[in-house]
Design an enzyme around this catalytic site. Structure first.
Site, short mmCIF file in Angstrom:
data_model
loop_
_atom_site.label_atom_id
_atom_site.label_comp_id
_atom_site.label_asym_id
_atom_site.label_seq_id
_atom_site.Cartn_x
_atom_site.Cartn_y
_atom_site.Cartn_z
N ARG A 46 -31.80 6.81 -19.61
CA ARG A 46 -31.70 6.23 -18.26
C ARG A 46 -31.37 4.75 -18.35
NH1 ARG A 46 -35.93 4.33 -15.79
NH2 ARG A 46 -37.37 5.95 -16.53
N TYR A 98 -16.49 3.97 5.48
CA TYR A 98 -16.75 5.33 5.00
C TYR A 98 -18.00 5.88 5.70
CZ TYR A 98 -17.94 9.21 1.97
OH TYR A 98 -18.28 10.45 1.51
N ASP A 170 -15.36 -2.00 -1.56
CA ASP A 170 -15.25 -0.61 -1.96
C ASP A 170 -13.77 -0.39 -2.28
OD1 ASP A 170 -14.86 2.17 -2.05
OD2 ASP A 170 -16.45 2.58 -0.60
N LYS A 195 -13.09 10.27 -6.65
CA LYS A 195 -11.74 10.28 -6.07
C LYS A 195 -10.69 10.01 -7.14
CE LYS A 195 -14.40 10.81 -2.52
NZ LYS A 195 -14.80 9.75 -1.61
C1 LIG Z 1 -16.01 9.37 -1.06
C2 LIG Z 1 -16.23 7.96 -0.77
C3 LIG Z 1 -17.49 7.37 -0.96
C4 LIG Z 1 -18.70 8.19 -1.39
O1 LIG Z 1 -18.58 8.67 -2.70
P1 LIG Z 1 -19.27 10.01 -3.23
O2 LIG Z 1 -18.78 10.10 -4.64
O3 LIG Z 1 -18.83 11.14 -2.36
O4 LIG Z 1 -20.75 9.82 -3.15
C5 LIG Z 1 -17.62 6.03 -0.70
N1 LIG Z 1 -16.58 5.28 -0.28
C6 LIG Z 1 -15.36 5.81 -0.09
C7 LIG Z 1 -14.24 4.93 0.38
C8 LIG Z 1 -15.14 7.16 -0.32
O5 LIG Z 1 -13.93 7.68 -0.11
#
Ligand SMILES: *Cc1c(COP(=O)(O)O)cnc(C)c1O
Length: 383
Positions: A46, A98, A170, A195
């Site tokens: 961890r 998001y 982000d 993604k």
């Molecule tokens: C999908 C997404 C998230 C969240 O990510 P997860 O891997 O689904 O927890 C956060 N920000 C953006 C812009 C996203 O497309």
């Protein structure tokens, strides 16, 4: 070295112990600490793990930060960053955000743990107007989700430095292949590695990369204390995905560009949101701060076109949440990613019921165009 080369030739290319062309997956939870056997930099997985460490170092190098942290999901990464704040702190968030981040922020606000204001991060004026003495951080998504608004990263970074704010981006929609906010002055970058970084819709992962201390040290404490770490196996999956990020992104972006142009000419589509189109209000700014428009676009169908009809006639593109995979994904933000956002807030974000978000995959463009042509024509009653 070019970015596409760096994605392959990074610290994870050759396994240090065996010279293998793929890093080992170290699943061990604990590490022998008997001094008789020599010392190890590892104690407990961890705290740190060799496979996760390779991913963290790779992402840190790609984003050009000082330290990277891998989490079990994008939301775990975002939640870790929100742990930087204390009750009484005020944070500026983009009003088209998001959906999961919106929910998290609302929940923290409802518990009195955080004060938040939603602002138009594409307007420096709007951001400035909402700064309070307690404002601690400015959070952006650029391009934003799902309306692809563009925020001026450099200008916001300068404002952040002037007012002593933590600036957070982000960077999920762009990936470090196309945009590096830390180089433009931001303090923290977040990714849903689910993604583009993973890239194949087969792993959930998140990451945070910090540009300065004491943020990096604090994030490390949070990662260890809250424990939302990425497993060794999933760390390896993201390392594997990263090798082809450049190749995938080039093709997906080319497909997005062609699909955006095609959809702009269709009578069934009233608006196309894509920073690659010269008609996009943030087009010039985006191309000045990023290396390409990316592979996500959104469209507004005219009121005459039933979303359900259009979707039912798609044969190739999958209808699902998520983005950044090798397959084209069409999603309906109003009922999917932003489904839990109250309708009036959705309207403020620009998320109408006719809005669809498209993440283009690596398919042959002819097949993609034919798929959208068929579905639009059928939904418009022309077949
Ligand atoms: C999908 C997404 C998230 C969240 O990510 P997860 O891997 O689904 O927890 C956060 N920000 C953006 C812009 C996203 O497309």
């Amino acid at each position: 070295m070019q970015r596409s080369t760096k994605l392959v030739h990074n610290c994870a290319l050759i396994d240090a112990a065996t010279r293998s062309s793929s890093p080992a997956i170290h699943r061990g939870s604990t590490f022998d600490q008997n001094p008789r056997h020599g010392s190890s930099p590892y104690s407990y997985s961890r705290v740190s793990n060799p496979t996760r460490g390779l991913l963290e170092q790779t992402l840190c190098e790609l984003e050009e930060g000082i330290q990277g942290f891998a989490f079990a999901s994008g939301m775990a990464a975002i939640a870790a960053v929100f742990q930087l704040f204390e009750p009484g702190d005020h944070v500026l968030l983009p009003h088209d955000l998001y959906g999961g981040t919106f929910q998290l922020a609302e929940s923290l606000a409802a518990q009195g743990k955080l004060a938040i204001t939603y602002v138009d991060t594409s307007s420096l004026e709007d951001v400035r107007q909402h700064i309070r003495p307690q404002t601690r951080a400015l959070y952006v998504e650029t391009p934003s989700n799902p309306c692809l608004r563009i925020a001026d990263i450099k200008a916001l970074a300068a404002l952040g430095r002037e007012l002593n704010l933590i600036t957070i981006a982000d960077n999920t929609f762009m990936s470090p292949y196309l945009q590096r906010p830390l180089n433009l002055g931001f303090d923290i970058v977040i990714h849903s590695a689910t993604k583009f970084l993973g890239g194949h819709s087969d792993v959930l992962a998140g990451a945070v990369i910090a540009k300065r201390e004491p943020l990096a040290a604090r994030l490390q404490e949070i990662q260890i204390m809250y424990g939302g770490i990425l497993s060794p196996d999933d760390s390896w999956m993201v390392l594997r995905g990263l090798k082809t990020l450049g190749l995938r992104m080039d093709r997906e972006q080319e497909n997005a560009r062609k699909l955006a142009e095609f959809l702009s000419r269709r009578p069934e589509v009233s608006t196309v949101y894509y920073p690659g189109l010269s008609s996009h209000p943030g087009h010039g700014l985006h191309l000045a701060q990023a290396d390409g428009p990316g592979a996500v676009l959104s469209i507004e169908l005219t009121p005459a076109i039933a979303v359900a009809d259009f979707v039912a006639h798609l044969q190739l593109a999958i209808f699902a949440v998520s983005l950044g995979g090798v397959e084209t994904i069409v999603s309906h933000p109003a009922t999917m990613s932003h489904g839990r956002v109250p309708p009036d807030v959705r309207r403020r974000m620009g998320v109408t019921d006719q809005l669809l978000r498209i993440s283009t995959g690596i398919e042959a463009i002819e097949d993609l165009l034919a798929d959208f042509d068929r579905a639009l024509s059928a939904a418009g009653g022309r077949h």
